[in-house]
Write a protein that holds these residues in place. Structure first.
Motif, PDB file in Angstrom:
ATOM      1  N   PHE A 165       0.868  -1.176   0.000  1.00 25.57           N
ATOM      2  CA  PHE A 165       0.000   0.000   0.000  1.00 25.57           C
ATOM      3  C   PHE A 165       0.902   1.223   0.000  1.00 25.57           C
ATOM      4  O   PHE A 165       1.516   1.566   1.014  1.00 25.57           O
ATOM      5  CB  PHE A 165      -0.934  -0.038   1.202  1.00 25.57           C
ATOM      6  CG  PHE A 165      -1.810  -1.263   1.217  1.00 25.57           C
ATOM      7  CD1 PHE A 165      -2.928  -1.336   0.406  1.00 25.57           C
ATOM      8  CD2 PHE A 165      -1.476  -2.363   1.987  1.00 25.57           C
ATOM      9  CE1 PHE A 165      -3.714  -2.478   0.389  1.00 25.57           C
ATOM     10  CE2 PHE A 165      -2.253  -3.505   1.978  1.00 25.57           C
ATOM     11  CZ  PHE A 165      -3.382  -3.563   1.178  1.00 25.57           C
ATOM     12  N   LYS A 166       1.005   1.841  -1.170  1.00 29.32           N
ATOM     13  CA  LYS A 166       1.942   2.937  -1.387  1.00 29.32           C
ATOM     14  C   LYS A 166       1.278   4.259  -1.023  1.00 29.32           C
ATOM     15  O   LYS A 166       0.396   4.744  -1.734  1.00 29.32           O
ATOM     16  CB  LYS A 166       2.413   2.943  -2.845  1.00 29.32           C
ATOM     17  CG  LYS A 166       3.583   3.874  -3.116  1.00 29.32           C
ATOM     18  CD  LYS A 166       4.116   3.682  -4.515  1.00 29.32           C
ATOM     19  CE  LYS A 166       5.347   4.549  -4.767  1.00 29.32           C
ATOM     20  NZ  LYS A 166       5.877   4.363  -6.134  1.00 29.32           N
ATOM     21  N   LEU A 167       1.699   4.839   0.099  1.00 31.35           N
ATOM     22  CA  LEU A 167       1.115   6.088   0.586  1.00 31.35           C
ATOM     23  C   LEU A 167       1.928   7.259   0.039  1.00 31.35           C
ATOM     24  O   LEU A 167       3.128   7.363   0.301  1.00 31.35           O
ATOM     25  CB  LEU A 167       1.117   6.104   2.115  1.00 31.35           C
ATOM     26  CG  LEU A 167       0.572   4.849   2.817  1.00 31.35           C
ATOM     27  CD1 LEU A 167       0.562   5.045   4.320  1.00 31.35           C
ATOM     28  CD2 LEU A 167      -0.802   4.481   2.295  1.00 31.35           C
ATOM     29  N   VAL A 168       1.292   8.116  -0.719  1.00 34.04           N
ATOM     30  CA  VAL A 168       2.005   9.219  -1.361  1.00 34.04           C
ATOM     31  C   VAL A 168       1.194  10.503  -1.258  1.00 34.04           C
ATOM     32  O   VAL A 168      -0.025  10.488  -1.113  1.00 34.04           O
ATOM     33  CB  VAL A 168       2.296   8.916  -2.854  1.00 34.04           C
ATOM     34  CG1 VAL A 168       3.255   7.762  -3.003  1.00 34.04           C
ATOM     35  CG2 VAL A 168       1.006   8.639  -3.611  1.00 34.04           C
ATOM     36  N   SER A 169       1.890  11.615  -1.339  1.00 39.66           N
ATOM     37  CA  SER A 169       1.277  12.937  -1.437  1.00 39.66           C
ATOM     38  C   SER A 169       2.222  13.803  -2.248  1.00 39.66           C
ATOM     39  O   SER A 169       3.400  13.934  -1.895  1.00 39.66           O
ATOM     40  CB  SER A 169       1.052  13.544  -0.050  1.00 39.66           C
ATOM     41  OG  SER A 169       0.504  14.844  -0.150  1.00 39.66           O
ATOM     42  N   ALA A 170       1.722  14.350  -3.341  1.00 45.44           N
ATOM     43  CA  ALA A 170       2.545  15.190  -4.231  1.00 45.44           C
ATOM     44  C   ALA A 170       3.809  14.452  -4.663  1.00 45.44           C
ATOM     45  O   ALA A 170       4.917  14.981  -4.614  1.00 45.44           O
ATOM     46  CB  ALA A 170       2.898  16.507  -3.567  1.00 45.44           C
ATOM     47  N   ASN A 171       3.642  13.177  -5.059  1.00 48.48           N
ATOM     48  CA  ASN A 171       4.726  12.342  -5.581  1.00 48.48           C
ATOM     49  C   ASN A 171       5.770  11.965  -4.536  1.00 48.48           C
ATOM     50  O   ASN A 171       6.834  11.458  -4.881  1.00 48.48           O
ATOM     51  CB  ASN A 171       5.427  13.020  -6.767  1.00 48.48           C
ATOM     52  CG  ASN A 171       4.514  13.172  -7.959  1.00 48.48           C
ATOM     53  OD1 ASN A 171       3.744  12.275  -8.269  1.00 48.48           O
ATOM     54  ND2 ASN A 171       4.588  14.321  -8.618  1.00 48.48           N
ATOM     55  N   GLU A 172       5.489  12.184  -3.248  1.00 46.22           N
ATOM     56  CA  GLU A 172       6.426  11.823  -2.197  1.00 46.22           C
ATOM     57  C   GLU A 172       5.807  10.773  -1.290  1.00 46.22           C
ATOM     58  O   GLU A 172       4.604  10.791  -1.029  1.00 46.22           O
ATOM     59  CB  GLU A 172       6.806  13.048  -1.363  1.00 46.22           C
ATOM     60  CG  GLU A 172       7.570  14.103  -2.139  1.00 46.22           C
ATOM     61  CD  GLU A 172       7.895  15.305  -1.277  1.00 46.22           C
ATOM     62  OE1 GLU A 172       7.783  15.195  -0.045  1.00 46.22           O
ATOM     63  OE2 GLU A 172       8.247  16.351  -1.832  1.00 46.22           O
ATOM     64  N   GLU A 173       6.641   9.846  -0.813  1.00 46.32           N
ATOM     65  CA  GLU A 173       6.162   8.850   0.129  1.00 46.32           C
ATOM     66  C   GLU A 173       5.769   9.514   1.446  1.00 46.32           C
ATOM     67  O   GLU A 173       6.402  10.464   1.894  1.00 46.32           O
ATOM     68  CB  GLU A 173       7.241   7.803   0.400  1.00 46.32           C
ATOM     69  CG  GLU A 173       7.469   6.842  -0.755  1.00 46.32           C
ATOM     70  CD  GLU A 173       8.422   5.717  -0.374  1.00 46.32           C
ATOM     71  OE1 GLU A 173       8.845   5.666   0.799  1.00 46.32           O
ATOM     72  OE2 GLU A 173       8.729   4.897  -1.248  1.00 46.32           O
ATOM     73  N   VAL A 174       4.705   8.993   2.059  1.00 45.70           N
ATOM     74  CA  VAL A 174       4.208   9.512   3.333  1.00 45.70           C
ATOM     75  C   VAL A 174       4.264   8.397   4.359  1.00 45.70           C
ATOM     76  O   VAL A 174       3.871   7.258   4.076  1.00 45.70           O
ATOM     77  CB  VAL A 174       2.764  10.038   3.193  1.00 45.70           C
ATOM     78  CG1 VAL A 174       2.201  10.426   4.552  1.00 45.70           C
ATOM     79  CG2 VAL A 174       2.706  11.220   2.235  1.00 45.70           C
ATOM     80  N   LEU A 175       4.757   8.703   5.549  1.00 50.35           N
ATOM     81  CA  LEU A 175       4.787   7.731   6.623  1.00 50.35           C
ATOM     82  C   LEU A 175       3.390   7.604   7.217  1.00 50.35           C
ATOM     83  O   LEU A 175       2.785   8.587   7.633  1.00 50.35           O
ATOM     84  CB  LEU A 175       5.775   8.163   7.711  1.00 50.35           C
ATOM     85  CG  LEU A 175       5.883   7.261   8.925  1.00 50.35           C
ATOM     86  CD1 LEU A 175       6.449   5.904   8.539  1.00 50.35           C
ATOM     87  CD2 LEU A 175       6.739   7.911   9.993  1.00 50.35           C
TER      88      LEU A 175
END
Length: 388
Positions: free
Chosen positions: A162-172
């Motif tokens: 489950f790839k969590l991203v925001s504005a093309n950046e990974e999110v913890l």
């Protein structure tokens, strides 16, 4: 129209492990990074966009992660890096900027945008007299049998990421897997990691994915275990189904997550790793004398606990025999932590009248109290009001 714009800055107090490095302090550079990309084309586009916005942006490979980092500042001054990072987050669209400490590029000199090819001159080969070698009969070695490599046992179930991203950046963030919306039990995993899930026991053979990440709106979606291709963006190297989940920032405002600002367990005393972010806030407030802040203290859970406070010690970043020990409520603990932030800022020359504090206790937790990321509930939020 109001004379200020409110931005929220999250100073996370989670107890995260600090990575170690074989590099000496003299070798480390500090980069203010605004994006990380697995494809070089995306890094180039992000760099061009930043340069059009009058930043001096460059990109270089982070070999440890296999990602291209786009950065707008490189310096050997850690304090200056954190100050600039805070300024960028508060005053520009790059709300997720962060400081990377280490080295970018393929080697110590490889931190530029592109590598220039090195042309080596081919030396003129001189004739060499070959020595006379006496041939010695060689005994034939017995035929080697191929060594069978052990087969890696895979966990039961089907692999997912489950790839969590925001504005093309990974999110913890943390991913909860439930079999129904009313289920009281769930499996908890960190986002952006491969996990193995067995088939759900319900008739639809589907499970609910609930995502929580600091500073972002919660996300729920349903995934069909038999046919996840509808939501999948592809298959990863471990045959995992990659499920991208785009996260949106909370309506409460813009958050800056300070992963290095933390407290010793059950205390209102900073760990030494907290100093760079706090000093960055000090420098920003000195640079912008009209800024005023509200410091909100939060903690994990509502129960009372036995804690250590700074007491009469002058040390903010280490324990001392002058510390006090007492049993306090969750709200009192968060008041001590918010006051500690204020006391440190004042000790560094910021006027006390520019700083207010508020104890939130454990009533606004980001994660369930017993979850794997519950440490992120111990945090400080700083609300900045920019006056004219």
């Amino acid at each position: 129209m109001k004379n200020f714009i409110t931005l929220l800055i999250v100073l996370c107090a989670a107890a995260l492990p600090r990575p170690t490095s074989a590099q000496s302090d003299n070798d480390i550079q500090h980069y203010v990074v605004i994006g990380a990309f697995s494809k070089i084309d995306n890094a180039i586009r992000w760099t061009d966009q930043a340069n059009k916005a009058n930043f001096s942006a460059q990109y270089a490979i982070n070999e440890g992660r296999g990602l291209y980092y786009v950065y707008i500042l490189r310096t050997d001054d850690k304090r200056a890096a954190f100050k600039f990072m805070l300024k960028i987050r508060v005053e520009t669209k790059y709300k997720d900027a962060w400081v990377f400490s280490g080295r970018l590029g393929k080697n110590e000199e490889d931190t530029a945008v592109e590598q220039q090819p090195v042309v080596e001159e081919t030396p003129v080969e001189q004739p060499v007299e070959e020595p006379v070698i006496e041939e010695v009969p060689v005994e034939e070695e017995p035929e080697e049998r191929p060594v069978e490599e052990p087969v890696e046992e895979k966990p039961a179930g089907k692999p997912f990421m489950f790839k969590l991203v925001s504005a093309n950046e990974e999110v913890l963030g943390e991913v909860h897997i439930l079999e129904s919306p009313t289920a009281s039990q769930y499996q908890a995993f960190n986002g952006n990691e491969v996990v193995y899930l067995t088939a759900p026991r319900n008739s639809e053979r589907a499970f609910i994915v609930s995502v929580q990440a600091p500073g972002y709106r919660p996300v729920d979606l349903t995934v069909n275990w038999d046919d996840p291709a509808v939501l999948s963006s592809g298959i990863g190297p471990k045959s995992e189904n990659i499920i991208p989940i785009e996260l949106v920032r909370s309506k409460r405002g813009d958050y800056i997550e300070f992963n290095r600002v933390r407290f010793f367990g059950n205390s209102a005393i900073f760990t030494p790793e907290s100093r760079p972010e706090l000093d960055g806030l000090v420098d920003l407030m000195k640079e912008q004398p009209k800024y005023k802040i509200m410091v909100h203290g939060h903690c994990n859970g509502k129960q009372s606990r036995n804690i250590v406070t700074k007491g009469s010690s002058n040390e903010f970043f280490e324990t001392s025999t002058l510390n006090n020990r007492e049993t306090v409520s969750a709200k009192q603990l968060t008041q001590y932590r918010a006051d500690l932030v204020k006391d440190y800022l004042v000790s560094q020359g910021i006027e006390a009248k520019r700083i207010k504090t508020k104890a939130e206790g454990g009533k606004v937790m980001i994660y369930p109290q017993g979850s794997t990321l519950s440490g992120y509930n111990d945090r400080i939020e700083v609300e900045i009001k920019k006056g004219k």
